[in-house]
Design a protein around this motif. Structure first.
Motif, PDB file in Angstrom:
ATOM      1  N   SER A  33       0.860  -1.033  -0.061  1.00  0.00           N
ATOM      2  CA  SER A  33       0.007  -0.055   0.046  1.00  0.00           C
ATOM      3  C   SER A  33       0.932   1.269   0.019  1.00  0.00           C
ATOM      4  O   SER A  33       1.960   1.357   0.407  1.00  0.00           O
ATOM      5  CB  SER A  33      -0.892  -0.078   1.201  1.00  0.00           C
ATOM      6  OG  SER A  33       0.136   0.099   2.399  1.00  0.00           O
ATOM      7  N   MET A  43       0.918   3.553   1.928  1.00  0.00           N
ATOM      8  CA  MET A  43       1.474   4.133   3.418  1.00  0.00           C
ATOM      9  C   MET A  43       2.615   3.339   3.847  1.00  0.00           C
ATOM     10  O   MET A  43       3.402   3.643   4.694  1.00  0.00           O
ATOM     11  CB  MET A  43       0.277   4.129   4.416  1.00  0.00           C
ATOM     12  CG  MET A  43      -0.524   2.846   4.739  1.00  0.00           C
ATOM     13  SD  MET A  43       0.480   1.914   5.794  1.00  0.00           S
ATOM     14  CE  MET A  43       0.343   2.686   7.352  1.00  0.00           C
ATOM     15  N   ARG A  61       0.059  -7.214  -3.801  1.00  0.00           N
ATOM     16  CA  ARG A  61      -0.847  -8.243  -2.747  1.00  0.00           C
ATOM     17  C   ARG A  61      -1.128  -9.486  -3.554  1.00  0.00           C
ATOM     18  O   ARG A  61      -1.800  -9.574  -4.645  1.00  0.00           O
ATOM     19  CB  ARG A  61      -2.039  -7.353  -2.788  1.00  0.00           C
ATOM     20  CG  ARG A  61      -1.854  -6.361  -1.846  1.00  0.00           C
ATOM     21  CD  ARG A  61      -3.336  -5.617  -1.628  1.00  0.00           C
ATOM     22  NE  ARG A  61      -2.931  -4.362  -1.058  1.00  0.00           N
ATOM     23  CZ  ARG A  61      -4.137  -3.309  -0.627  1.00  0.00           C
ATOM     24  NH1 ARG A  61      -5.147  -3.668  -1.074  1.00  0.00           N
ATOM     25  NH2 ARG A  61      -3.619  -2.279  -0.260  1.00  0.00           N
ATOM     26  N   MET A  63      -0.705   2.220  -6.484  1.00  0.00           N
ATOM     27  CA  MET A  63      -1.804   3.020  -5.522  1.00  0.00           C
ATOM     28  C   MET A  63      -1.298   4.693  -5.426  1.00  0.00           C
ATOM     29  O   MET A  63      -0.299   4.927  -4.888  1.00  0.00           O
ATOM     30  CB  MET A  63      -1.424   2.442  -4.014  1.00  0.00           C
ATOM     31  CG  MET A  63      -2.233   2.895  -2.929  1.00  0.00           C
ATOM     32  SD  MET A  63      -3.939   2.179  -3.373  1.00  0.00           S
ATOM     33  CE  MET A  63      -4.043   0.868  -2.256  1.00  0.00           C
ATOM     34  N   TRP A 101      -9.432   0.701   8.030  1.00  0.00           N
ATOM     35  CA  TRP A 101      -8.270   0.062   7.280  1.00  0.00           C
ATOM     36  C   TRP A 101      -7.183  -0.459   8.295  1.00  0.00           C
ATOM     37  O   TRP A 101      -6.697   0.633   8.910  1.00  0.00           O
ATOM     38  CB  TRP A 101      -7.807   1.299   6.243  1.00  0.00           C
ATOM     39  CG  TRP A 101      -7.216   0.634   5.217  1.00  0.00           C
ATOM     40  CD1 TRP A 101      -7.446  -0.115   4.050  1.00  0.00           C
ATOM     41  CD2 TRP A 101      -5.521   0.294   5.321  1.00  0.00           C
ATOM     42  NE1 TRP A 101      -6.369  -0.409   3.179  1.00  0.00           N
ATOM     43  CE2 TRP A 101      -5.332  -0.171   3.952  1.00  0.00           C
ATOM     44  CE3 TRP A 101      -4.620   1.081   6.142  1.00  0.00           C
ATOM     45  CZ2 TRP A 101      -4.060  -0.438   3.696  1.00  0.00           C
ATOM     46  CZ3 TRP A 101      -3.161   0.740   5.833  1.00  0.00           C
ATOM     47  CH2 TRP A 101      -3.091  -0.153   4.635  1.00  0.00           C
ATOM     48  N   ASN A 145      -9.950   5.611  -0.989  1.00  0.00           N
ATOM     49  CA  ASN A 145     -10.116   5.189   0.488  1.00  0.00           C
ATOM     50  C   ASN A 145      -9.523   6.263   1.328  1.00  0.00           C
ATOM     51  O   ASN A 145      -8.121   6.608   1.029  1.00  0.00           O
ATOM     52  CB  ASN A 145      -9.700   4.038   0.688  1.00  0.00           C
ATOM     53  CG  ASN A 145      -9.811   3.451   2.029  1.00  0.00           C
ATOM     54  OD1 ASN A 145     -10.657   3.989   2.796  1.00  0.00           O
ATOM     55  ND2 ASN A 145      -8.995   2.310   2.404  1.00  0.00           N
ATOM     56  N   VAL A 160      -8.338   6.948   4.578  1.00  0.00           N
ATOM     57  CA  VAL A 160      -8.073   6.667   5.939  1.00  0.00           C
ATOM     58  C   VAL A 160      -7.713   7.459   6.882  1.00  0.00           C
ATOM     59  O   VAL A 160      -6.877   8.378   6.758  1.00  0.00           O
ATOM     60  CB  VAL A 160      -6.924   5.387   6.109  1.00  0.00           C
ATOM     61  CG1 VAL A 160      -7.042   4.693   7.402  1.00  0.00           C
ATOM     62  CG2 VAL A 160      -7.263   4.374   4.782  1.00  0.00           C
ATOM     63  N   ASP A 194      -4.355   8.949   5.584  1.00  0.00           N
ATOM     64  CA  ASP A 194      -3.644   7.963   4.659  1.00  0.00           C
ATOM     65  C   ASP A 194      -4.609   7.747   3.588  1.00  0.00           C
ATOM     66  O   ASP A 194      -5.641   7.051   3.963  1.00  0.00           O
ATOM     67  CB  ASP A 194      -3.225   6.651   5.359  1.00  0.00           C
ATOM     68  CG  ASP A 194      -3.087   5.522   4.497  1.00  0.00           C
ATOM     69  OD1 ASP A 194      -2.899   5.462   3.402  1.00  0.00           O
ATOM     70  OD2 ASP A 194      -3.443   4.409   5.152  1.00  0.00           O
ATOM     71  N   THR A 195      -4.166   7.962   2.417  1.00  0.00           N
ATOM     72  CA  THR A 195      -5.409   7.682   1.310  1.00  0.00           C
ATOM     73  C   THR A 195      -5.048   6.956   0.221  1.00  0.00           C
ATOM     74  O   THR A 195      -3.600   6.776   0.185  1.00  0.00           O
ATOM     75  CB  THR A 195      -5.901   8.907   0.236  1.00  0.00           C
ATOM     76  OG1 THR A 195      -4.845   9.356  -0.418  1.00  0.00           O
ATOM     77  CG2 THR A 195      -6.414   9.978   1.514  1.00  0.00           C
ATOM     78  N   GLY A 196      -5.693   5.905  -0.156  1.00  0.00           N
ATOM     79  CA  GLY A 196      -5.330   4.970  -1.515  1.00  0.00           C
ATOM     80  C   GLY A 196      -6.235   5.119  -2.493  1.00  0.00           C
ATOM     81  O   GLY A 196      -7.487   4.788  -2.035  1.00  0.00           O
TER      82      GLY A 196
HETATM   83  N1  GLY Z   1      -3.729   2.851   2.970  1.00  0.00           N
HETATM   84  C1  GLY Z   1      -5.070   2.984   2.281  1.00  0.00           C
HETATM   85  C2  GLY Z   1      -5.402   2.007   1.243  1.00  0.00           C
HETATM   86  O1  GLY Z   1      -4.557   1.238   0.696  1.00  0.00           O
HETATM   87  O2  GLY Z   1      -6.391   1.902   0.726  1.00  0.00           O
END
Ligand code: GLY
Length: 362
Positions: free
Chosen positions: A43, A45, A71, A90, A161, A203, A205, A226-228
């Motif tokens: 991710s 973050m 992943r 990401m 998350w 997302n 977070v 923390d966005t994704g």
């Molecule tokens: N760390 C946020 C996400 O991967 O959605």
């Protein structure tokens, strides 16, 4: 809505957050540094955990990145669903003790809906919030102006998350309604449903807890964002295509795989799955080798070996018994070099590693 290429979308996102005073950093390596909890970066973050925890001073308290991620938890589903890939990029904007929910929500909405940026139809976007997070709910309703009935409250499984140990928190996602034709048809189909109708694109977070890895949570010393946003998923929505594999840069790789194997995309479900698995796994492998991973029988090396061997096996299903994956490296480099110029420098080496592994496997 204008259709943007994947490489254009990445650049737009990073530029947008630069206008919000974020420092743009290049992707970190896929190999985690000083983090025994992860085999591979999964991710945006993950490489920045020390900044979230306040253990290390970040170069700026607002950062944006496009992070290479792997992943493999869903590896058996690759190629069968529209939205799973082992390798993906990401997009993320991060606040380390700086802005929090108000700005993060407003900027995610601005980027996705403003005609100056992505310009998605707001009527097709559905925010969700963690079921107990009234603050986020109120921001969506009162500051962004989303009617209550369009904001979904979801439980911990969807809207909290965390990935292993480290910084985590409740989150607020934005789903894009791809239309009834992608739905499961169940009367309760809504954002959060497992089918392909509502695709989670963003997302946010609200990262404020630290999980010690055993499910014990403590407060972080600061509140973070923390966005994704999966770049390929955003491209699916913007390009109006069916799956991650139909996105421009990814499809160009599939075309090359088709040309080499003689299998035609669209001929049958079985062929499509094999072409998609090969495309996904070769993208992941090229990026892993570029970051210094070699096939082996343990750890990250084993993940790489498994991906290459699965791809080779799908080649056999398509009737190709000779090494062929190494011939796909050039197109993977071509589609990615504007963001990762080191790929071209390492191309000969990456090609050699893949060819040797294919020969050993054969
Ligand atoms: N760390 C946020 C996400 O991967 O959605």
């Amino acid at each position: 809505m204008k259709s943007y290429g994947l490489n254009e979308l990445r650049e737009m996102f990073l530029r947008f957050f630069e206008t919000k005073e974020h420092l743009r950093l290049p992707s970190f390596s896929l190999i985690p540094q000083d983090d025994a909890s992860l085999l591979l970066i999964n991710s945006g973050m993950a490489p920045m955990k020390p900044y979230f925890k306040g253990d290390k001073e970040p170069p700026r308290h607002r950062i944006c990145t496009c992070q290479k991620c792997i992943r493999t938890g869903d590896i058996e589903n690759i190629g069968k669903t529209a939205r799973h890939g082992t390798y993906f990029e990401m997009l993320g904007n991060f606040s380390f003790g700086d802005y929090f929910k108000h700005e993060a929500i407003a900027w995610s909405w601005e980027f996705l809906t403003s005609p100056e940026w992505v310009g998605l139809d707001p009527e097709r976007l559905y925010p969700s919030v963690y079921e107990k997070d009234d603050e986020a709910f109120n921001i969506w309703r009162d500051e962004i102006g989303i009617p209550e009935r369009r904001i979904t409250r979801l439980g911990k499984e969807d809207n909290f998350w965390e990935h292993g140990s480290g910084p985590c928190g409740p989150c607020s996602e934005i789903y894009f309604d791809r239309g009834e034709e992608y739905g499961c048809g169940k009367p309760d189909c809504a954002p959060g449903c497992d089918c392909d109708r509502y695709m989670e694109v963003w997302n946010n977070v609200f990262s404020q807890f630290d999980n010690d890895g055993n499910g014990n949570y403590s407060d972080l010393i600061q509140k973070n964002i923390d966005t994704g946003m999966g770049l390929e998923r955003l491209a699916v929505v913007c390009q109006g295509v069916d799956s991650l594999f139909d996105v421009d840069t990814v499809m160009n790789i599939t075309h090359k795989v088709s040309e080499i194997t003689g299998a035609h995309y669209g001929d049958s479900h079985k062929t499509d799955v094999s072409l998609r698995v090969i495309t996904d796994h070769i993208r992941a492998s090229v990026m892993m080798i570029s970051d210094g991973i070699l096939p082996s029988n343990e750890g990250r090396g084993y993940v790489l070996r498994r991906l290459l061997r699965r791809a080779a096996r799908h080649g056999k299903l398509l009737g190709v018994n000779e090494p062929f994956l190494y011939q796909v490296v050039d197109i993977v480099v071509h589609e990615n070099e504007c963001q990762y110029p080191e790929l071209r420098e390492k191309q000969a080496y990456i090609t050699r590693v893949i060819r040797t592994e294919e020969e050993n496997f054969a």
